[in-house]
Structure formats: structure tokens, C-alpha cells
Design a protein around this motif. Structure first.
Motif, PDB file in Angstrom:
ATOM      1  N   LEU A  63      26.818  38.577  60.316  1.00 39.79           N
ATOM      2  CA  LEU A  63      26.736  39.959  60.770  1.00 39.79           C
ATOM      3  C   LEU A  63      25.263  40.294  60.954  1.00 39.79           C
ATOM      4  CD1 LEU A  63      27.869  42.798  61.333  1.00 39.79           C
ATOM      5  CD2 LEU A  63      27.792  43.212  58.851  1.00 39.79           C
ATOM      6  N   GLU A  64      24.930  40.814  62.130  1.00 39.71           N
ATOM      7  CA  GLU A  64      23.553  41.198  62.434  1.00 39.71           C
ATOM      8  C   GLU A  64      23.508  42.683  62.766  1.00 39.71           C
ATOM      9  OE1 GLU A  64      19.998  39.463  65.140  1.00 39.71           O
ATOM     10  OE2 GLU A  64      21.837  39.922  66.240  1.00 39.71           O
ATOM     11  N   LEU A  65      22.593  43.399  62.146  1.00 39.85           N
ATOM     12  CA  LEU A  65      22.373  44.815  62.432  1.00 39.85           C
ATOM     13  C   LEU A  65      21.040  44.940  63.149  1.00 39.85           C
ATOM     14  CD1 LEU A  65      23.480  46.311  58.988  1.00 39.85           C
ATOM     15  CD2 LEU A  65      24.896  45.651  60.956  1.00 39.85           C
ATOM     16  N   GLY A  66      21.108  45.173  64.464  1.00 41.47           N
ATOM     17  CA  GLY A  66      19.908  45.227  65.284  1.00 41.47           C
ATOM     18  C   GLY A  66      19.831  44.037  66.219  1.00 41.47           C
ATOM     19  N   THR A  67      20.468  44.153  67.379  1.00 37.43           N
ATOM     20  CA  THR A  67      20.515  43.053  68.345  1.00 37.43           C
ATOM     21  C   THR A  67      19.228  42.947  69.139  1.00 37.43           C
ATOM     22  OG1 THR A  67      22.861  43.623  68.656  1.00 37.43           O
ATOM     23  CG2 THR A  67      21.891  42.039  70.200  1.00 37.43           C
ATOM     24  N   PHE A  68      18.714  44.092  69.592  1.00 42.39           N
ATOM     25  CA  PHE A  68      17.609  44.190  70.539  1.00 42.39           C
ATOM     26  C   PHE A  68      17.940  43.313  71.746  1.00 42.39           C
ATOM     27  CE2 PHE A  68      12.863  43.812  71.500  1.00 42.39           C
ATOM     28  CZ  PHE A  68      12.833  45.035  72.137  1.00 42.39           C
ATOM     29  N   THR A  69      17.051  42.410  72.151  1.00 40.58           N
ATOM     30  CA  THR A  69      17.329  41.598  73.346  1.00 40.58           C
ATOM     31  C   THR A  69      17.888  40.214  73.024  1.00 40.58           C
ATOM     32  OG1 THR A  69      15.004  40.902  73.420  1.00 40.58           O
ATOM     33  CG2 THR A  69      15.630  42.811  74.768  1.00 40.58           C
ATOM     34  N   GLY A  70      18.288  39.995  71.777  1.00 37.24           N
ATOM     35  CA  GLY A  70      19.089  38.821  71.476  1.00 37.24           C
ATOM     36  C   GLY A  70      18.391  37.587  70.953  1.00 37.24           C
ATOM     37  N   TYR A  71      17.080  37.657  70.749  1.00 34.73           N
ATOM     38  CA  TYR A  71      16.362  36.448  70.314  1.00 34.73           C
ATOM     39  C   TYR A  71      16.937  35.923  68.997  1.00 34.73           C
ATOM     40  CZ  TYR A  71      12.181  33.412  70.278  1.00 34.73           C
ATOM     41  OH  TYR A  71      11.307  32.343  70.313  1.00 34.73           O
ATOM     42  N   PHE A 130      31.303  37.770  55.059  1.00 37.29           N
ATOM     43  CA  PHE A 130      30.259  37.232  55.929  1.00 37.29           C
ATOM     44  C   PHE A 130      29.360  36.318  55.096  1.00 37.29           C
ATOM     45  CE2 PHE A 130      31.519  41.022  58.262  1.00 37.29           C
ATOM     46  CZ  PHE A 130      31.607  40.536  59.554  1.00 37.29           C
ATOM     47  N   ASP A 131      29.038  35.172  55.650  1.00 40.73           N
ATOM     48  CA  ASP A 131      28.182  34.218  54.945  1.00 40.73           C
ATOM     49  C   ASP A 131      26.719  34.630  54.981  1.00 40.73           C
ATOM     50  OD1 ASP A 131      30.378  32.365  54.468  1.00 40.73           O
ATOM     51  OD2 ASP A 131      30.272  31.975  56.627  1.00 40.73           O
ATOM     52  N   LEU A 132      26.349  35.350  56.030  1.00 38.02           N
ATOM     53  CA  LEU A 132      24.960  35.769  56.195  1.00 38.02           C
ATOM     54  C   LEU A 132      24.931  37.111  56.919  1.00 38.02           C
ATOM     55  CD1 LEU A 132      21.977  33.496  57.128  1.00 38.02           C
ATOM     56  CD2 LEU A 132      22.274  35.658  58.332  1.00 38.02           C
ATOM     57  N   VAL A 133      24.085  38.020  56.436  1.00 38.87           N
ATOM     58  CA  VAL A 133      23.876  39.313  57.075  1.00 38.87           C
ATOM     59  C   VAL A 133      22.386  39.478  57.337  1.00 38.87           C
ATOM     60  CG1 VAL A 133      24.103  41.813  56.884  1.00 38.87           C
ATOM     61  CG2 VAL A 133      25.862  40.329  55.875  1.00 38.87           C
ATOM     62  N   PHE A 134      22.033  39.785  58.580  1.00 38.58           N
ATOM     63  CA  PHE A 134      20.636  39.983  58.959  1.00 38.58           C
ATOM     64  C   PHE A 134      20.443  41.442  59.315  1.00 38.58           C
ATOM     65  CE2 PHE A 134      17.181  39.367  62.337  1.00 38.58           C
ATOM     66  CZ  PHE A 134      16.158  39.352  61.397  1.00 38.58           C
ATOM     67  N   ILE A 135      19.599  42.139  58.554  1.00 43.61           N
ATOM     68  CA  ILE A 135      19.330  43.560  58.772  1.00 43.61           C
ATOM     69  C   ILE A 135      17.971  43.703  59.450  1.00 43.61           C
ATOM     70  CG2 ILE A 135      19.057  45.819  57.696  1.00 43.61           C
ATOM     71  CD1 ILE A 135      20.715  44.817  55.339  1.00 43.61           C
ATOM     72  N   ASP A 136      17.988  44.195  60.681  1.00 44.66           N
ATOM     73  CA  ASP A 136      16.746  44.375  61.445  1.00 44.66           C
ATOM     74  C   ASP A 136      16.934  45.556  62.393  1.00 44.66           C
ATOM     75  OD1 ASP A 136      14.236  44.004  62.498  1.00 44.66           O
ATOM     76  OD2 ASP A 136      14.822  42.368  63.831  1.00 44.66           O
ATOM     77  N   ALA A 137      17.339  46.687  61.831  1.00 49.30           N
ATOM     78  CA  ALA A 137      17.630  47.876  62.636  1.00 49.30           C
ATOM     79  C   ALA A 137      16.706  49.013  62.195  1.00 49.30           C
ATOM     80  CB  ALA A 137      19.099  48.245  62.486  1.00 49.30           C
ATOM     81  N   ASP A 138      17.113  50.258  62.445  1.00 48.34           N
ATOM     82  CA  ASP A 138      16.270  51.407  62.109  1.00 48.34           C
ATOM     83  C   ASP A 138      16.008  51.462  60.607  1.00 48.34           C
ATOM     84  OD1 ASP A 138      19.171  52.046  62.259  1.00 48.34           O
ATOM     85  OD2 ASP A 138      18.520  53.924  61.349  1.00 48.34           O
ATOM     86  N   TYR A 145      22.586  50.587  55.028  1.00 55.48           N
ATOM     87  CA  TYR A 145      23.108  49.326  55.565  1.00 55.48           C
ATOM     88  C   TYR A 145      23.374  48.331  54.438  1.00 55.48           C
ATOM     89  CZ  TYR A 145      21.502  50.939  60.186  1.00 55.48           C
ATOM     90  OH  TYR A 145      21.301  51.649  61.345  1.00 55.48           O
ATOM     91  N   TYR A 146      22.414  48.209  53.549  1.00 54.34           N
ATOM     92  CA  TYR A 146      22.520  47.267  52.435  1.00 54.34           C
ATOM     93  C   TYR A 146      23.761  47.560  51.596  1.00 54.34           C
ATOM     94  CZ  TYR A 146      21.341  45.385  47.784  1.00 54.34           C
ATOM     95  OH  TYR A 146      21.352  44.749  46.562  1.00 54.34           O
ATOM     96  N   GLU A 147      23.952  48.823  51.248  1.00 54.49           N
ATOM     97  CA  GLU A 147      25.101  49.187  50.425  1.00 54.49           C
ATOM     98  C   GLU A 147      26.411  48.983  51.188  1.00 54.49           C
ATOM     99  OE1 GLU A 147      25.367  49.806  47.327  1.00 54.49           O
ATOM    100  OE2 GLU A 147      23.224  49.854  46.849  1.00 54.49           O
ATOM    101  N   ALA A 148      26.382  49.159  52.499  1.00 54.03           N
ATOM    102  CA  ALA A 148      27.593  48.997  53.296  1.00 54.03           C
ATOM    103  C   ALA A 148      27.990  47.532  53.455  1.00 54.03           C
ATOM    104  CB  ALA A 148      27.402  49.638  54.668  1.00 54.03           C
ATOM    105  N   VAL A 149      27.001  46.630  53.556  1.00 53.42           N
ATOM    106  CA  VAL A 149      27.327  45.225  53.806  1.00 53.42           C
ATOM    107  C   VAL A 149      27.534  44.417  52.535  1.00 53.42           C
ATOM    108  CG1 VAL A 149      26.075  45.274  55.998  1.00 53.42           C
ATOM    109  CG2 VAL A 149      24.915  44.399  53.953  1.00 53.42           C
ATOM    110  N   LEU A 150      26.990  44.867  51.421  1.00 55.92           N
ATOM    111  CA  LEU A 150      27.092  44.059  50.198  1.00 55.92           C
ATOM    112  C   LEU A 150      28.543  43.769  49.810  1.00 55.92           C
ATOM    113  CD1 LEU A 150      25.057  42.696  48.332  1.00 55.92           C
ATOM    114  CD2 LEU A 150      25.262  44.658  46.783  1.00 55.92           C
ATOM    115  N   PRO A 151      29.468  44.739  49.935  1.00 55.27           N
ATOM    116  CA  PRO A 151      30.865  44.415  49.618  1.00 55.27           C
ATOM    117  C   PRO A 151      31.498  43.415  50.579  1.00 55.27           C
ATOM    118  CG  PRO A 151      30.500  46.790  49.534  1.00 55.27           C
ATOM    119  CD  PRO A 151      29.289  46.176  50.181  1.00 55.27           C
TER     120      PRO A 151
END
Length: 214
Positions: A63-71, A130-138, A145-151
């Protein structure tokens, strides 16, 4: 993005990191030309680091939070097994349109689903693990975000938060809304008994978070 390490050292590190290839070069060029904040794009070092973490973790669902241009999405997708998948969330239709084109061209497009809309709303519709969560948003929403994804995190999963050094502004006494939010998030994770974390000075700072062993 302002670098924490000396610019020459950063350049040396990038020169000694495996290149991402011509598609990423074109993606970076278009991002610089077509977006107002190209510094939000992860580069070669961080992209390769994320891909390495995906491989080492053996991740299948990301799960990724913050796609931007996809790099970052494409970097992580390249390290997934054929049946792996990424759900990536963003609110910017222009940036994600660029991302979608390069995702499909990369050959990994079938592994990546873009959810357009506020990330917290998207998270409410998702089921783990989710095996991995990447947070890179606002930044003001990092703690939420952290509290929402931890469960939703798998038992041996990993949360990665980007920009946790915020160009070095985290060591200043005052700051704007984003600076204060990042500092608050960092302290929140540090004091969270549910997890163990390590903060790295890669690029603008990356915080790696895992559940504590039971």
C-alpha cells in the motif's frame, strides 16, 4: 528536496547505485517539466532502496500513500513477484495520469492500482494484510495515516515513512505546519510501544517501522 548530506557525497552515492534505466530517466524529465514540485519524486537511490526492501521482505501486497508521478510505485512493482500487487493513493489527477502511462509502459502496470481521492477515505475501503506500506503524502496527515494503516499491516510487515528529516528542519525549535506535523509524527512513533523503528538519513530521511515481537 534538499539533501541532508553533502551534495557531492549524494552525487557519489547515486553514481554508485545501480541505474534504474531509460524509462525512469524519461519519467524524471517529464516530472521536472510538467509538475510544480518535482522534488517530491523519489530518485535512483531511494527507488532502488525501496525495491531492495520489497525483495528482502518478500512482499506481495503493498500500500502506497502518495503516488505522484509513479517513480516509487514502479520501483517497488519491479521487485514484486508476478502475482504481487500495489494499491497506490493520490489526489492529483494530472500527476497520476503521468504515472499511469509510465506504469503501463514499464510492463508492471497490471500490478499497480491507482486509487484517486483522499487517502484516509481510500484506506477505509481496504482490507489487509499488507506486507509493506509506504507513506509519502501530505505531511499534516502522517500520524493519521500511520494509525489507519497499522491495523492493516501483516504480522511481519513494514511501514516506511518518507521525508522524516524534512530538509533538516526537524531539529529547529519552531516550524510551519508540515514541519511541526513531521516532528509530532516522529515523536509519536518513537513513543509507540507497539512498534520498533529505525530512522535513516537516506535522501530526506526514511523511518522504517515494524511491529514489536510478541
Amino acid at each position: 528536496m534538499a539533501f541532508i548530506v553533502d551534495a557531492q557525497v549524494e552525487e557519489y552515492a547515486e553514481e554508485h547505485t545501480s541505474p534504474d534505466g531509460e524509462l525512469f530517466e524519461r519519467l524524471a524529465e517529464e516530472t521536472r517539466a510538467e509538475t510544480t514540485a518535482p522534488q517530491m519524486m523519489v530518485g535512483r537511490i531511494e527507488g532502488q532502496f525501496l525495491a531492495t526492501l520489497v525483495r528482502l521482505r518478500g512482499a506481495r501486497r503493498i500500500l502506497e500513500l502518495g503516488t505522484f508521478t509513479g517513480y516509487s510505485s514502479i520501483s517497488m512493482a519491479s521487485a514484486l513477484p508476478p502475482d504481487g500487487s500495489i494499491i497506490t493513493c493520490d489526489v492529483d489527477p494530472k500527476a497520476t495520469a503521468i504515472a499511469r502511462r509510465y506504469m503501463d509502459e514499464s510492463g508492471y502496470g497490471d500490478r499497480i492500482e491507482i486509487r484517486l481521492g483522499p487517502a484516509l477515505e481510500s484506506i477505509e475501503t481496504l482490507e489487509g494484510p499488507f506486507d509493506l506500506v509506504f507513506i509519502d503524502a501530505d505531511k499534516p496527515n502522517y500520524k493519521a495515516y500511520y494509525e489507519a494503516v497499522l491495523p492493516l499491516l501483516a504480522e511481519n510487515g513494514l511501514v516506511i515513512a518518507d521525508n522524516v528529516l524534512w530538509s533538516g528542519r526537524v531539529v529547529e525549535e519552531d516550524g510551519d505546519e508540515s514541519t511541526l506535523a513531521i516532528k509530532d509524527f516522529n515523536e509519536h512513533v518513537k513513543n509507540d510501544p507497539r512498534v520498533a523503528s529505525v530512522m535513516l538519513t537516506v535522501r530526506d530521511g526514511m523511518l522504517l517501522i515494524r511491529r514489536r515481537d510478541r
